[in-house]
Design an enzyme around this catalytic site. Sequence first.
Site, PDB file in Angstrom:
ATOM      1  N   PRO A 144       0.833  -1.211   0.000  1.00 20.39           N
ATOM      2  CA  PRO A 144       0.000   0.000   0.000  1.00 20.39           C
ATOM      3  C   PRO A 144       0.863   1.253   0.000  1.00 20.39           C
ATOM      4  CG  PRO A 144       0.029  -0.978   2.193  1.00 20.39           C
ATOM      5  CD  PRO A 144       0.791  -1.916   1.297  1.00 20.39           C
ATOM      6  N   ASP A 145       0.354   2.360  -0.567  1.00 17.33           N
ATOM      7  CA  ASP A 145       1.094   3.614  -0.404  1.00 17.33           C
ATOM      8  C   ASP A 145       0.687   4.233   0.939  1.00 17.33           C
ATOM      9  OD1 ASP A 145      -1.322   4.900  -0.843  1.00 17.33           O
ATOM     10  OD2 ASP A 145      -0.738   5.831  -2.735  1.00 17.33           O
ATOM     11  N   PHE A 146       1.086   5.469   1.176  1.00 17.07           N
ATOM     12  CA  PHE A 146       0.813   6.078   2.477  1.00 17.07           C
ATOM     13  C   PHE A 146      -0.440   6.944   2.475  1.00 17.07           C
ATOM     14  CE2 PHE A 146       5.241   5.022   2.344  1.00 17.07           C
ATOM     15  CZ  PHE A 146       5.467   4.480   3.590  1.00 17.07           C
ATOM     16  N   ARG A 147      -0.572   7.784   1.437  1.00 17.34           N
ATOM     17  CA  ARG A 147      -1.567   8.856   1.513  1.00 17.34           C
ATOM     18  C   ARG A 147      -2.763   8.709   0.601  1.00 17.34           C
ATOM     19  NH1 ARG A 147       3.414  10.689   2.415  1.00 17.34           N
ATOM     20  NH2 ARG A 147       3.731  11.696   4.442  1.00 17.34           N
ATOM     21  N   GLN A 170      12.106   6.704  -2.171  1.00 21.55           N
ATOM     22  CA  GLN A 170      11.668   6.895  -0.776  1.00 21.55           C
ATOM     23  C   GLN A 170      11.213   5.572  -0.193  1.00 21.55           C
ATOM     24  OE1 GLN A 170       9.159  10.864  -0.648  1.00 21.55           O
ATOM     25  NE2 GLN A 170       9.094   9.962  -2.669  1.00 21.55           N
ATOM     26  N   ASN A 171      11.217   4.524  -1.023  1.00 20.30           N
ATOM     27  CA  ASN A 171      10.640   3.257  -0.577  1.00 20.30           C
ATOM     28  C   ASN A 171      11.617   2.445   0.257  1.00 20.30           C
ATOM     29  OD1 ASN A 171       8.478   4.121  -2.007  1.00 20.30           O
ATOM     30  ND2 ASN A 171       8.842   2.822  -3.784  1.00 20.30           N
ATOM     31  N   ASP A 191      11.058  -0.901   0.610  1.00 19.58           N
ATOM     32  CA  ASP A 191      10.745  -2.299   0.262  1.00 19.58           C
ATOM     33  C   ASP A 191      11.882  -3.000  -0.484  1.00 19.58           C
ATOM     34  OD1 ASP A 191      10.538  -1.237  -2.355  1.00 19.58           O
ATOM     35  OD2 ASP A 191       8.357  -1.076  -2.235  1.00 19.58           O
ATOM     36  N   HIS A 209      15.040   7.093   2.312  1.00 20.19           N
ATOM     37  CA  HIS A 209      14.424   6.861   3.624  1.00 20.19           C
ATOM     38  C   HIS A 209      14.885   5.542   4.244  1.00 20.19           C
ATOM     39  CE1 HIS A 209      10.958   9.868   2.549  1.00 20.19           C
ATOM     40  NE2 HIS A 209      12.107  10.457   2.781  1.00 20.19           N
ATOM     41  N   CYS A 243      22.926   3.396  21.267  1.00 20.02           N
ATOM     42  CA  CYS A 243      24.383   3.340  21.041  1.00 20.02           C
ATOM     43  C   CYS A 243      24.729   3.153  19.562  1.00 20.02           C
ATOM     44  CB  CYS A 243      25.020   2.238  21.875  1.00 20.02           C
ATOM     45  SG  CYS A 243      24.747   0.578  21.225  1.00 20.02           S
ATOM     46  N   SER A 252       3.770  11.511  -3.750  1.00 21.12           N
ATOM     47  CA  SER A 252       2.959  12.711  -3.536  1.00 21.12           C
ATOM     48  C   SER A 252       3.842  13.944  -3.345  1.00 21.12           C
ATOM     49  CB  SER A 252       2.064  12.515  -2.311  1.00 21.12           C
ATOM     50  OG  SER A 252       2.864  12.347  -1.157  1.00 21.12           O
ATOM     51  N   ASN A 288       2.189   9.727 -12.542  1.00 18.35           N
ATOM     52  CA  ASN A 288       1.526   9.627 -11.233  1.00 18.35           C
ATOM     53  C   ASN A 288       0.020   9.711 -11.441  1.00 18.35           C
ATOM     54  OD1 ASN A 288       2.574   9.526  -8.438  1.00 18.35           O
ATOM     55  ND2 ASN A 288       1.256  11.284  -8.100  1.00 18.35           N
TER      56      ASN A 288
END
Length: 272
Positions: free
Chosen positions: A38-41, A111-112, A114, A131, A142, A206, A229
């Site tokens: 799934p995407d986020f938004r 940004q993935n 996976d 990310h 530590c 996005s 997109n």
Amino acid sequence: RTLAKRTASAVADYIRSGHVSKVVFMVGAGVSTSAGVPDFRSPGTGLYANLAKLNLPYPEAVFDLGFFHKNPKPFFTLAKELYPGEIRPTVAHSFMKLLCDKGLVSQIFTQNIDCLERVAGIPSHLITEAHGSFATHSCTKCKADYPDDLMKENIEKLEIPHCNTPRCNGVVKPDIVFFGESLPTRFFQHMTKVAEADLVIIMGTSLQVMPFAALPQQAKEETPRVLINLERVGGIGSRRDDVLMLDDCDSGVRRLAKYLGWLDDLEELWAK
Ligand code: OAD
């Protein structure tokens, strides 16, 4: 201007002209949704719309370092679902690999988390995981490394992993970049590639999270920027050589590949 027209076929003509050798991709969750991630938004289907069971103060808290220090449980509950399993790269990943094989790509910023760019066979020097990823893990106190098999075991049992370093006992987390953490130095080192690019292709994001969202602006004014997109994002379309392909990523790259005369190569690569 650089493109004859602001169309996908003009982008293909530009790539075939021989003047393109430094393509930069910028991608997000939308390149993986057809693999079942799934995407986020996206309203309804996105991860942030489906976190009610975690009782979070706000959806992004699940990836917030401050919140994690207070309560790591929601993240590990989600991590069990997010943990990269037996998923296959998408046609969009294969398209990036195809362009890499043709020697046209200077960098892929993803940004993935996976790891599907790696699974698709793209060489690691061409990938910047902005990310981070689920591939490595470290202590939040530590910074010591933590073994992958132990992380898998903990996540499987829904237990919170703690550091093995004597007297540390900090909570360990996968090396994905949380809100409140800085991006890997590699991201900043490779940012110059955007200014040097002769073509930028943005797919499935996005463009809402900084500093990634600022990457497209680093491209030179005359460098064509293509957006593949479902929706228009990040003000792409405002420059004279911006091309909008408002479509799903897989259909968009197939269309480009068709104009390039590389559709068979793409399908073959994806079927591998
Ligand atoms: P988002 O969920 O914010 O955006 C995904 C974008 O892709 C949206 O514009 C969708 O319309 C579009 N989309 C979805 N499926 C698509 C498809 N099949 N084809 C084309 N477009 C599609 O995801 P990201 O932009 O990747 O950070 O989110 C950025 C960051 O926010 C993530 O890396 C994550 C999150 O918080 C961290 O976890 C640190």
